[in-house]
Design a protein around this motif. Structure first.
Motif, mmCIF file in Angstrom:
data_model
loop_
_atom_site.group_PDB
_atom_site.id
_atom_site.type_symbol
_atom_site.label_atom_id
_atom_site.label_comp_id
_atom_site.label_asym_id
_atom_site.label_seq_id
_atom_site.Cartn_x
_atom_site.Cartn_y
_atom_site.Cartn_z
ATOM 1 N N ALA A 21 0.833 -1.215 0.000
ATOM 2 C CA ALA A 21 0.000 0.000 0.000
ATOM 3 C C ALA A 21 0.863 1.259 0.000
ATOM 4 O O ALA A 21 0.566 2.228 -0.702
ATOM 5 C CB ALA A 21 -0.950 -0.011 1.186
ATOM 6 N N GLN A 22 1.938 1.256 0.770
ATOM 7 C CA GLN A 22 2.831 2.421 0.807
ATOM 8 C C GLN A 22 3.533 2.613 -0.531
ATOM 9 O O GLN A 22 3.656 3.740 -1.019
ATOM 10 C CB GLN A 22 3.865 2.257 1.925
ATOM 11 N N LEU A 23 3.973 1.514 -1.126
ATOM 12 C CA LEU A 23 4.620 1.603 -2.433
ATOM 13 C C LEU A 23 3.635 2.105 -3.483
ATOM 14 O O LEU A 23 3.978 2.936 -4.323
ATOM 15 C CB LEU A 23 5.204 0.247 -2.833
ATOM 16 N N TRP A 24 2.406 1.621 -3.425
ATOM 17 C CA TRP A 24 1.378 2.094 -4.358
ATOM 18 C C TRP A 24 1.192 3.605 -4.235
ATOM 19 O O TRP A 24 1.141 4.319 -5.236
ATOM 20 C CB TRP A 24 0.049 1.367 -4.138
ATOM 21 N N ASP A 25 1.113 4.107 -3.004
ATOM 22 C CA ASP A 25 0.951 5.549 -2.792
ATOM 23 C C ASP A 25 2.108 6.325 -3.431
ATOM 24 O O ASP A 25 1.902 7.386 -4.027
ATOM 25 C CB ASP A 25 0.861 5.873 -1.303
ATOM 26 N N GLY A 26 3.327 5.789 -3.338
ATOM 27 C CA GLY A 26 4.476 6.434 -3.955
ATOM 28 C C GLY A 26 4.371 6.457 -5.476
ATOM 29 O O GLY A 26 4.698 7.461 -6.113
ATOM 30 N N LEU A 27 3.885 5.363 -6.060
ATOM 31 C CA LEU A 27 3.716 5.317 -7.515
ATOM 32 C C LEU A 27 2.665 6.315 -7.989
ATOM 33 O O LEU A 27 2.827 6.946 -9.033
ATOM 34 C CB LEU A 27 3.350 3.910 -7.972
ATOM 35 N N VAL A 28 1.607 6.460 -7.223
ATOM 36 C CA VAL A 28 0.559 7.429 -7.577
ATOM 37 C C VAL A 28 1.119 8.855 -7.506
ATOM 38 O O VAL A 28 0.850 9.681 -8.381
ATOM 39 C CB VAL A 28 -0.683 7.254 -6.683
ATOM 40 N N MET A 29 1.920 9.132 -6.470
ATOM 41 C CA MET A 29 2.563 10.446 -6.381
ATOM 42 C C MET A 29 3.430 10.704 -7.605
ATOM 43 O O MET A 29 3.391 11.777 -8.193
ATOM 44 C CB MET A 29 3.440 10.527 -5.129
ATOM 45 N N LYS A 30 4.233 9.706 -7.988
ATOM 46 C CA LYS A 30 5.112 9.849 -9.152
ATOM 47 C C LYS A 30 4.313 10.058 -10.434
ATOM 48 O O LYS A 30 4.699 10.845 -11.299
ATOM 49 C CB LYS A 30 6.007 8.624 -9.281
ATOM 50 N N ALA A 31 3.199 9.374 -10.559
ATOM 51 C CA ALA A 31 2.366 9.527 -11.755
ATOM 52 C C ALA A 31 1.826 10.950 -11.870
ATOM 53 O O ALA A 31 1.750 11.506 -12.965
ATOM 54 C CB ALA A 31 1.213 8.524 -11.732
ATOM 55 N N ASN A 32 1.489 11.543 -10.750
ATOM 56 C CA ASN A 32 0.924 12.891 -10.748
ATOM 57 C C ASN A 32 1.978 13.984 -10.882
ATOM 58 O O ASN A 32 1.704 15.038 -11.447
ATOM 59 C CB ASN A 32 0.100 13.112 -9.482
ATOM 60 N N ASN A 33 3.168 13.742 -10.358
ATOM 61 C CA ASN A 33 4.256 14.712 -10.467
ATOM 62 C C ASN A 33 5.578 13.973 -10.384
ATOM 63 O O ASN A 33 6.082 13.707 -9.296
ATOM 64 C CB ASN A 33 4.181 15.780 -9.382
ATOM 65 N N ALA A 143 12.051 7.795 -1.845
ATOM 66 C CA ALA A 143 11.153 8.886 -1.441
ATOM 67 C C ALA A 143 9.926 8.344 -0.722
ATOM 68 O O ALA A 143 9.450 8.939 0.259
ATOM 69 C CB ALA A 143 10.734 9.702 -2.657
ATOM 70 N N THR A 144 9.414 7.216 -1.183
ATOM 71 C CA THR A 144 8.259 6.605 -0.524
ATOM 72 C C THR A 144 8.638 6.169 0.882
ATOM 73 O O THR A 144 7.888 6.387 1.842
ATOM 74 C CB THR A 144 7.741 5.408 -1.351
ATOM 75 N N ARG A 145 9.804 5.573 1.033
ATOM 76 C CA ARG A 145 10.274 5.153 2.356
ATOM 77 C C ARG A 145 10.431 6.369 3.268
ATOM 78 O O ARG A 145 10.039 6.347 4.434
ATOM 79 C CB ARG A 145 11.590 4.396 2.225
ATOM 80 N N GLN A 146 11.002 7.436 2.730
ATOM 81 C CA GLN A 146 11.198 8.645 3.531
ATOM 82 C C GLN A 146 9.857 9.205 4.002
ATOM 83 O O GLN A 146 9.731 9.641 5.146
ATOM 84 C CB GLN A 146 11.967 9.700 2.741
ATOM 85 N N MET A 147 8.843 9.188 3.131
ATOM 86 C CA MET A 147 7.508 9.668 3.526
ATOM 87 C C MET A 147 6.952 8.855 4.684
ATOM 88 O O MET A 147 6.316 9.391 5.583
ATOM 89 C CB MET A 147 6.520 9.572 2.353
ATOM 90 N N THR A 148 7.166 7.559 4.654
ATOM 91 C CA THR A 148 6.609 6.706 5.710
ATOM 92 C C THR A 148 7.356 6.857 7.018
ATOM 93 O O THR A 148 6.799 6.603 8.084
ATOM 94 C CB THR A 148 6.618 5.215 5.300
ATOM 95 N N GLU A 149 8.616 7.283 6.949
ATOM 96 C CA GLU A 149 9.424 7.452 8.149
ATOM 97 C C GLU A 149 9.258 8.827 8.779
ATOM 98 O O GLU A 149 9.590 9.013 9.928
ATOM 99 C CB GLU A 149 10.913 7.230 7.830
ATOM 100 N N THR A 150 8.767 9.795 8.014
ATOM 101 C CA THR A 150 8.605 11.159 8.489
ATOM 102 C C THR A 150 7.268 11.312 9.179
ATOM 103 O O THR A 150 6.220 11.125 8.550
ATOM 104 C CB THR A 150 8.709 12.173 7.332
ATOM 105 N N PRO A 151 7.283 11.638 10.481
ATOM 106 C CA PRO A 151 5.998 11.806 11.182
ATOM 107 C C PRO A 151 5.249 13.027 10.677
ATOM 108 O O PRO A 151 5.860 14.036 10.328
ATOM 109 C CB PRO A 151 6.399 11.977 12.656
ATOM 110 N N THR A 152 3.936 12.905 10.612
ATOM 111 C CA THR A 152 3.110 14.043 10.217
ATOM 112 C C THR A 152 2.606 14.745 11.450
ATOM 113 O O THR A 152 2.357 14.132 12.482
ATOM 114 C CB THR A 152 1.919 13.578 9.355
ATOM 115 N N ALA A 153 2.474 16.056 11.364
ATOM 116 C CA ALA A 153 2.051 16.856 12.523
ATOM 117 C C ALA A 153 0.557 16.937 12.606
ATOM 118 O O ALA A 153 -0.169 16.780 11.708
ATOM 119 C CB ALA A 153 2.642 18.246 12.423
#
Length: 153
Positions: A21-33, A143-153
């Motif tokens: 699921a996390q990898l899929w989210d990264g692919l969708v981000m890449k597709a959009n930008n 980049a996908t891994r970094q997104m998952t490791e970065t806490p959101t506020a």
């Protein structure tokens, strides 16, 4: 026609593992930008949202403008179909394996319209494209891994 297919492992012991699921989210981000993921790309603009899973974008890669139709086939595959420009064909990013053995395959089947098939020029283009895509797939995973490791506020 240039055809290349290559698989990269997503998870190894040195990194925080990604789920499908996390990898899929990264692919969708890449597709959009794709700009943060594809170093050879200087422009990426979504021009038409046809549906929730199909859209067109204009891109510039190595100075060459193209239009791609993106098809999201959740949760497995993103297909980039070059519909205008000097390089036509299909590029696919496909998630393979399960979470314990997750892999990302990229494949492309492209025709360079102004280059002689089988020529040295076509081979050089293919090598540059393969190199660019290896880097893009690696940066997408990172980049996908970094997104998952970065806490959101």
């Amino acid at each position: 026609m240039i055809y290349v297919s290559h698989v990269l492992p997503v998870n190894n012991n040195d990194n925080t593992p990604l789920t499908r699921a996390q990898l899929w989210d990264g692919l969708v981000m890449k597709a959009n930008n794709a700009l943060p993921f594809v170093a050879a790309m200087s422009d990426c603009t979504v021009t038409d949202r046809i549906s929730d899973t199909v859209f067109d974008r204009d891109i510039v890669v190595r100075g060459q403008a193209s239009t791609e139709r993106i098809t999201l086939q959740e949760p497995k595959r993103v297909v980039f179909t070059r519909i205008a420009g000097s390089v036509l064909g299909t590029i696919t990013n496909e998630i393979e394996g399960d979470d314990d053995d997750l892999r990302l395959r990229f494949s492309f089947a492209l025709v360079v319209t102004d280059v002689e098939p089988g020529s040295a020029e076509e081979a050089a283009y293919a090598e540059g494209m393969k190199s660019d895509y290896l880097k893009a797939v690696g940066s997408t995973i990172a980049a996908t891994r970094q997104m998952t490791e970065t806490p959101t506020a």
